[in-house]
Motif scaffolding. Structure first.
Motif, PDB file in Angstrom:
ATOM      1  N   VAL A 242       0.869  -1.177   0.000  1.00 57.36           N
ATOM      2  CA  VAL A 242       0.000   0.000   0.000  1.00 57.36           C
ATOM      3  C   VAL A 242       0.909   1.230   0.000  1.00 57.36           C
ATOM      4  O   VAL A 242       2.117   1.136   0.237  1.00 57.36           O
ATOM      5  CB  VAL A 242      -0.933   0.021   1.228  1.00 57.36           C
ATOM      6  CG1 VAL A 242      -1.982  -1.056   1.122  1.00 57.36           C
ATOM      7  CG2 VAL A 242      -0.138  -0.112   2.532  1.00 57.36           C
ATOM      8  N   HIS A 243       0.321   2.375  -0.267  1.00 58.20           N
ATOM      9  CA  HIS A 243       1.123   3.585  -0.414  1.00 58.20           C
ATOM     10  C   HIS A 243       0.615   4.688   0.498  1.00 58.20           C
ATOM     11  O   HIS A 243      -0.571   4.738   0.854  1.00 58.20           O
ATOM     12  CB  HIS A 243       1.096   4.066  -1.870  1.00 58.20           C
ATOM     13  CG  HIS A 243       1.564   3.027  -2.847  1.00 58.20           C
ATOM     14  ND1 HIS A 243       2.892   2.727  -3.031  1.00 58.20           N
ATOM     15  CD2 HIS A 243       0.861   2.204  -3.671  1.00 58.20           C
ATOM     16  CE1 HIS A 243       3.013   1.780  -3.945  1.00 58.20           C
ATOM     17  NE2 HIS A 243       1.787   1.437  -4.341  1.00 58.20           N
ATOM     18  N   PHE A 244       1.521   5.582   0.866  1.00 60.20           N
ATOM     19  CA  PHE A 244       1.145   6.730   1.673  1.00 60.20           C
ATOM     20  C   PHE A 244       0.384   7.741   0.829  1.00 60.20           C
ATOM     21  O   PHE A 244       0.695   7.960  -0.343  1.00 60.20           O
ATOM     22  CB  PHE A 244       2.383   7.411   2.266  1.00 60.20           C
ATOM     23  CG  PHE A 244       2.992   6.669   3.425  1.00 60.20           C
ATOM     24  CD1 PHE A 244       2.349   6.636   4.655  1.00 60.20           C
ATOM     25  CD2 PHE A 244       4.205   6.011   3.289  1.00 60.20           C
ATOM     26  CE1 PHE A 244       2.905   5.959   5.728  1.00 60.20           C
ATOM     27  CE2 PHE A 244       4.775   5.337   4.355  1.00 60.20           C
ATOM     28  CZ  PHE A 244       4.121   5.301   5.588  1.00 60.20           C
ATOM     29  N   GLY A 245      -0.611   8.369   1.439  1.00 58.30           N
ATOM     30  CA  GLY A 245      -1.360   9.442   0.799  1.00 58.30           C
ATOM     31  C   GLY A 245      -0.999  10.778   1.413  1.00 58.30           C
ATOM     32  O   GLY A 245      -0.071  10.885   2.219  1.00 58.30           O
ATOM     33  N   ASP A 246      -1.728  11.806   1.039  1.00 63.50           N
ATOM     34  CA  ASP A 246      -1.479  13.166   1.516  1.00 63.50           C
ATOM     35  C   ASP A 246      -2.351  13.442   2.736  1.00 63.50           C
ATOM     36  O   ASP A 246      -3.532  13.789   2.612  1.00 63.50           O
ATOM     37  CB  ASP A 246      -1.775  14.170   0.401  1.00 63.50           C
ATOM     38  CG  ASP A 246      -1.375  15.594   0.767  1.00 63.50           C
ATOM     39  OD1 ASP A 246      -0.986  15.806   1.939  1.00 63.50           O
ATOM     40  OD2 ASP A 246      -1.446  16.478  -0.101  1.00 63.50           O
ATOM     41  N   SER A 247      -1.771  13.297   3.914  1.00 63.31           N
ATOM     42  CA  SER A 247      -2.546  13.504   5.141  1.00 63.31           C
ATOM     43  C   SER A 247      -2.904  14.972   5.344  1.00 63.31           C
ATOM     44  O   SER A 247      -3.878  15.283   6.035  1.00 63.31           O
ATOM     45  CB  SER A 247      -1.767  12.991   6.355  1.00 63.31           C
ATOM     46  OG  SER A 247      -0.512  13.642   6.472  1.00 63.31           O
ATOM     47  N   ASP A 248      -2.138  15.866   4.743  1.00 71.95           N
ATOM     48  CA  ASP A 248      -2.431  17.292   4.904  1.00 71.95           C
ATOM     49  C   ASP A 248      -3.760  17.681   4.258  1.00 71.95           C
ATOM     50  O   ASP A 248      -4.361  18.697   4.627  1.00 71.95           O
ATOM     51  CB  ASP A 248      -1.306  18.141   4.292  1.00 71.95           C
ATOM     52  CG  ASP A 248      -0.097  18.227   5.215  1.00 71.95           C
ATOM     53  OD1 ASP A 248      -0.199  17.748   6.361  1.00 71.95           O
ATOM     54  OD2 ASP A 248       0.942  18.758   4.789  1.00 71.95           O
TER      55      ASP A 248
ATOM     56  N   GLY B  80      -7.910   4.223  -0.348  1.00 73.58           N
ATOM     57  CA  GLY B  80      -6.975   3.145  -0.055  1.00 73.58           C
ATOM     58  C   GLY B  80      -5.559   3.614   0.178  1.00 73.58           C
ATOM     59  O   GLY B  80      -4.621   2.812   0.115  1.00 73.58           O
ATOM     60  N   GLU B  81      -5.378   4.899   0.485  1.00 81.07           N
ATOM     61  CA  GLU B  81      -4.047   5.437   0.767  1.00 81.07           C
ATOM     62  C   GLU B  81      -3.853   5.550   2.277  1.00 81.07           C
ATOM     63  O   GLU B  81      -4.786   5.879   3.016  1.00 81.07           O
ATOM     64  CB  GLU B  81      -3.879   6.818   0.137  1.00 81.07           C
ATOM     65  CG  GLU B  81      -4.018   6.819  -1.374  1.00 81.07           C
ATOM     66  CD  GLU B  81      -4.132   8.218  -1.941  1.00 81.07           C
ATOM     67  OE1 GLU B  81      -3.679   8.433  -3.082  1.00 81.07           O
ATOM     68  OE2 GLU B  81      -4.686   9.115  -1.239  1.00 81.07           O
ATOM     69  N   VAL B  82      -2.636   5.283   2.724  1.00 79.84           N
ATOM     70  CA  VAL B  82      -2.333   5.364   4.148  1.00 79.84           C
ATOM     71  C   VAL B  82      -2.137   6.828   4.526  1.00 79.84           C
ATOM     72  O   VAL B  82      -1.210   7.487   4.058  1.00 79.84           O
ATOM     73  CB  VAL B  82      -1.055   4.577   4.494  1.00 79.84           C
ATOM     74  CG1 VAL B  82      -0.751   4.697   5.986  1.00 79.84           C
ATOM     75  CG2 VAL B  82      -1.203   3.116   4.106  1.00 79.84           C
ATOM     76  N   VAL B  83      -3.012   7.336   5.390  1.00 80.67           N
ATOM     77  CA  VAL B  83      -2.890   8.725   5.837  1.00 80.67           C
ATOM     78  C   VAL B  83      -2.421   8.815   7.283  1.00 80.67           C
ATOM     79  O   VAL B  83      -2.173   9.909   7.789  1.00 80.67           O
ATOM     80  CB  VAL B  83      -4.218   9.483   5.663  1.00 80.67           C
ATOM     81  CG1 VAL B  83      -4.558   9.644   4.198  1.00 80.67           C
ATOM     82  CG2 VAL B  83      -5.352   8.798   6.425  1.00 80.67           C
ATOM     83  N   GLY B  84      -2.290   7.665   7.942  1.00 82.38           N
ATOM     84  CA  GLY B  84      -1.820   7.681   9.317  1.00 82.38           C
ATOM     85  C   GLY B  84      -1.358   6.314   9.775  1.00 82.38           C
ATOM     86  O   GLY B  84      -1.691   5.290   9.167  1.00 82.38           O
TER      87      GLY B  84
ATOM     88  N   PHE C 139      -5.371   7.803  18.125  1.00 79.36           N
ATOM     89  CA  PHE C 139      -4.431   8.742  17.529  1.00 79.36           C
ATOM     90  C   PHE C 139      -3.526   8.045  16.522  1.00 79.36           C
ATOM     91  O   PHE C 139      -3.052   6.934  16.754  1.00 79.36           O
ATOM     92  CB  PHE C 139      -3.583   9.398  18.616  1.00 79.36           C
ATOM     93  CG  PHE C 139      -4.397  10.153  19.631  1.00 79.36           C
ATOM     94  CD1 PHE C 139      -4.861  11.427  19.358  1.00 79.36           C
ATOM     95  CD2 PHE C 139      -4.711   9.572  20.843  1.00 79.36           C
ATOM     96  CE1 PHE C 139      -5.630  12.119  20.288  1.00 79.36           C
ATOM     97  CE2 PHE C 139      -5.470  10.255  21.784  1.00 79.36           C
ATOM     98  CZ  PHE C 139      -5.928  11.529  21.493  1.00 79.36           C
ATOM     99  N   SER C 140      -3.297   8.731  15.406  1.00 76.09           N
ATOM    100  CA  SER C 140      -2.470   8.203  14.330  1.00 76.09           C
ATOM    101  C   SER C 140      -1.398   9.221  13.948  1.00 76.09           C
ATOM    102  O   SER C 140      -1.674  10.428  13.886  1.00 76.09           O
ATOM    103  CB  SER C 140      -3.319   7.888  13.088  1.00 76.09           C
ATOM    104  OG  SER C 140      -4.304   6.918  13.374  1.00 76.09           O
ATOM    105  N   ILE C 141      -0.203   8.711  13.685  1.00 80.37           N
ATOM    106  CA  ILE C 141       0.882   9.557  13.186  1.00 80.37           C
ATOM    107  C   ILE C 141       0.543   9.936  11.754  1.00 80.37           C
ATOM    108  O   ILE C 141       0.310   9.057  10.917  1.00 80.37           O
ATOM    109  CB  ILE C 141       2.217   8.801  13.215  1.00 80.37           C
ATOM    110  CG1 ILE C 141       2.520   8.290  14.622  1.00 80.37           C
ATOM    111  CG2 ILE C 141       3.349   9.673  12.689  1.00 80.37           C
ATOM    112  CD1 ILE C 141       3.606   7.237  14.669  1.00 80.37           C
ATOM    113  N   PRO C 142       0.497  11.221  11.404  1.00 83.51           N
ATOM    114  CA  PRO C 142       0.129  11.603  10.037  1.00 83.51           C
ATOM    115  C   PRO C 142       1.158  11.148   9.017  1.00 83.51           C
ATOM    116  O   PRO C 142       2.367  11.137   9.294  1.00 83.51           O
ATOM    117  CB  PRO C 142       0.043  13.131  10.103  1.00 83.51           C
ATOM    118  CG  PRO C 142       0.896  13.515  11.267  1.00 83.51           C
ATOM    119  CD  PRO C 142       0.767  12.390  12.256  1.00 83.51           C
ATOM    120  N   ALA C 143       0.686  10.763   7.846  1.00 82.29           N
ATOM    121  CA  ALA C 143       1.570  10.276   6.790  1.00 82.29           C
ATOM    122  C   ALA C 143       2.613  11.315   6.415  1.00 82.29           C
ATOM    123  O   ALA C 143       3.758  10.975   6.082  1.00 82.29           O
ATOM    124  CB  ALA C 143       0.748   9.885   5.563  1.00 82.29           C
TER     125      ALA C 143
END
Length: 504
Positions: A177-183, A245-249, A266-270
């Motif tokens: 899977v891939h990181f997305g834009d958490s911002d 399906g993108e990892v945002v945290g 709580f999740s660490i932002p991507a």
């Protein structure tokens, strides 16, 4: 304020194996998922279903199993009891199960469970939380189809609680899977968590982003995404997905009096995780930028005293000795309002902005100095070198690490009592402590008659010898709820007197 220390309220979502033994049951093997899942249609009422999305992602989310060998013995090295929610039907079982296993001799093996996810199938790279694999002797990755692979540690970062693992990709076809834009994520956006709660294996929960930029005192770079998607023990290190399906945290902690989800996770932002993961993969360690200052928030009172219309930015309360700005570029009392084009609204934003910048980069820093905006060009050092410097010199780390040469607090600017300072103020050789070099008009220190050339020898009946001692002692008093600080001051000739200075 929420403590980052282990408490009944703020809990790392990691699960001892003994609890998994009770709660876990065989998980149905997952079929091979498509290479990519199409984003489901989202209506104002929320997603109609996340079944297709979940099916395409489950194969990339893994269970992390670790084991650690510890020495048993009378009164030490015993196997820690897992925390069981009060009133749980399994509470009696755990009490009985562990009662006879405490205090034994020999070597014991402690196991725990967490979650993780694959980000590079070709290289076999996975991401999880640092606290999931901390001190582990062995790390095993369990996939949704029931297969298992041994993992090796690539690198960890305790400050952001991120760890990178590697498995042999030739032994198994992996799904990534891939990181997305958490911002770009907004409060109210739908998210989905997949993980290993209570050892039950691939579990899907759905919720929304409840808040952003949360500071829970877990580390120096807190900027968590808060979600009400159910996160429980064992979810640590698992991904938080957006509806594409993108990892945002990266799920890492919960607030709960019982140990179970109450809808505050709580999740660490991507956006933060990507740079850390990249450095760990490339160097096996982090290489963060370092400005070399100690800072504190700008309150309304401080803003008014400095002639600033609005309380914002980070007030420089100390300059790190031998740091990047220990050359006069930035001074104690400056308020940093912009760093490398990024506005600094709150003081806690500055360490994060600096840490995300490359070592050696020349950046523009905008400061308010005596009511006037000034831009200085600073070449960043490396944070890790500053921390090593502090350790080598036996000093505690400052806001960014390193011993403090000068600092400012309670309206006083103070520094090391060097031979140069003794000559400047005519201080006798027998006097020791921290010299006050400047006192702001109308400040709490000025109200109590403190003047330049006075030497701080004790605070609350504890001796101080460095500016950092003063900062740490005042901080400790504030944590204790004290409103005033009792200082013992020495005059230039060594005559002692006590003064009490307001800290509020």
């Amino acid at each position: 304020m929420i403590s980052h220390r282990p408490t009944p309220l703020l809990r790392r979502a990691i699960l001892p194996l003994a609890m998994a033994m009770v709660f876990a049951s065989p998980v149905l093997a997952q079929t091979e998922a498509p290479a990519a899942a199409a984003a489901p249609h989202v209506t104002q009422a929320g997603p109609a279903s996340v079944a297709d999305l979940a099916e395409g992602l489950l194969g990339a989310v893994v269970n992390i199993s670790t084991s650690q060998r510890i020495k048993g013995g009378e009164g030490q090295g015993t196997v820690p009891l897992p925390e069981v929610p009060e009133g749980s039907p399994f509470q009696d079982f755990f009490d009985e199960f562990f009662k006879d296993r405490q205090g034994g001799g020999g070597q014991r093996q402690v196991q725990s469970l967490g979650s993780g996810f694959v980000i590079d199938a070709a290289e076999g790279i996975l991401v999880t939380n640092n606290h999931v694999i901390a001190d582990a002797d062995e790390i095993e990755v369990n996939f949704s189809d029931g297969s298992k692979l041994k993992a090796e540690l690539v690198g960890t970062d305790s400050k952001t609680d991120i760890a990178v693992l590697k498995v042999d990709p030739t032994l198994k076809k992996l799904k990534e899977v891939h990181f997305g834009d958490s911002d770009r994520m907004r409060i109210g956006d739908w998210v989905m968590a997949i993980g290993n709660p209570f050892g039950l294996g691939g579990t899907v929960t759905v919720g929304i982003i409840s808040a952003r930029n949360r500071d829970i005192d877990a580390g120096p770079y807190d900027d968590f995404i808060q979600t009400d998607a159910a996160i429980n023990r064992g979810n640590s290190g698992g991904p938080l997905f957006n509806m594409y399906g993108e990892v945002v945290g990266i799920n890492t902690a919960i607030i709960s009096p019982s140990g179970g989800s109450i809808g505050i996770g709580f999740s660490i932002p991507a956006e933060l995780a990507v740079s850390v993961v990249s450095q760990l993969r490339e160097f096996g360690e982090t290489r963060r930028g370092w400005l070399g200052v100690r800072i504190q928030p700008v309150t309304d009172e401080i803003a008014e005293s400095l002639g600033i219309k609005e309380a914002h930015g980070a007030l420089v309360s100390g300059i790190i000795k031998d740091g990047p700005v220990d050359n006069g570029l930035i001074e104690v009392g400056d308020v940093i309002i912009r760093f490398d084009g990024r506005d600094i609204k709150e003081s806690r934003e500055l360490p994060l902005a600096v840490a995300e910048s490359p070592v050696g980069k020349a950046v523009d820093v905008v400061v308010i100095r005596k009511g006037v905006e000034t831009t200085v060009k600073v070449t960043l050092g490396r944070l890790e070198e500053g921390e090593k410097l502090a350790e080598a010199e036996g000093a505690q780390a400052g806001e960014e690490g390193g011993p403090v040469a000068t600092a400012s607090l309670l309206g006083m600017t103070f520094g090391e009592l060097t031979d140069e300072m003794r000559d400047k103020f005519g201080i006798d050789p027998d006097v020791s402590g921290v010299v006050v070099t400047e006192v702001a008009d109308g400040s709490p220190a000025a109200e109590r008659g403190v003047t330049a050339g006075d030497v701080i020898t004790e605070i609350a009946q504890e001796s101080v010898s460095t500016p950092e001692d003063v900062l740490d002692r005042i901080a400790a008093l504030k944590e204790q709820g004290r409103k005033n600080a009792l200082l013992m001051l020495a005059s230039k000739t060594g005559e002692l007197r006590f003064v009490t200075i307001r800290m509020d």
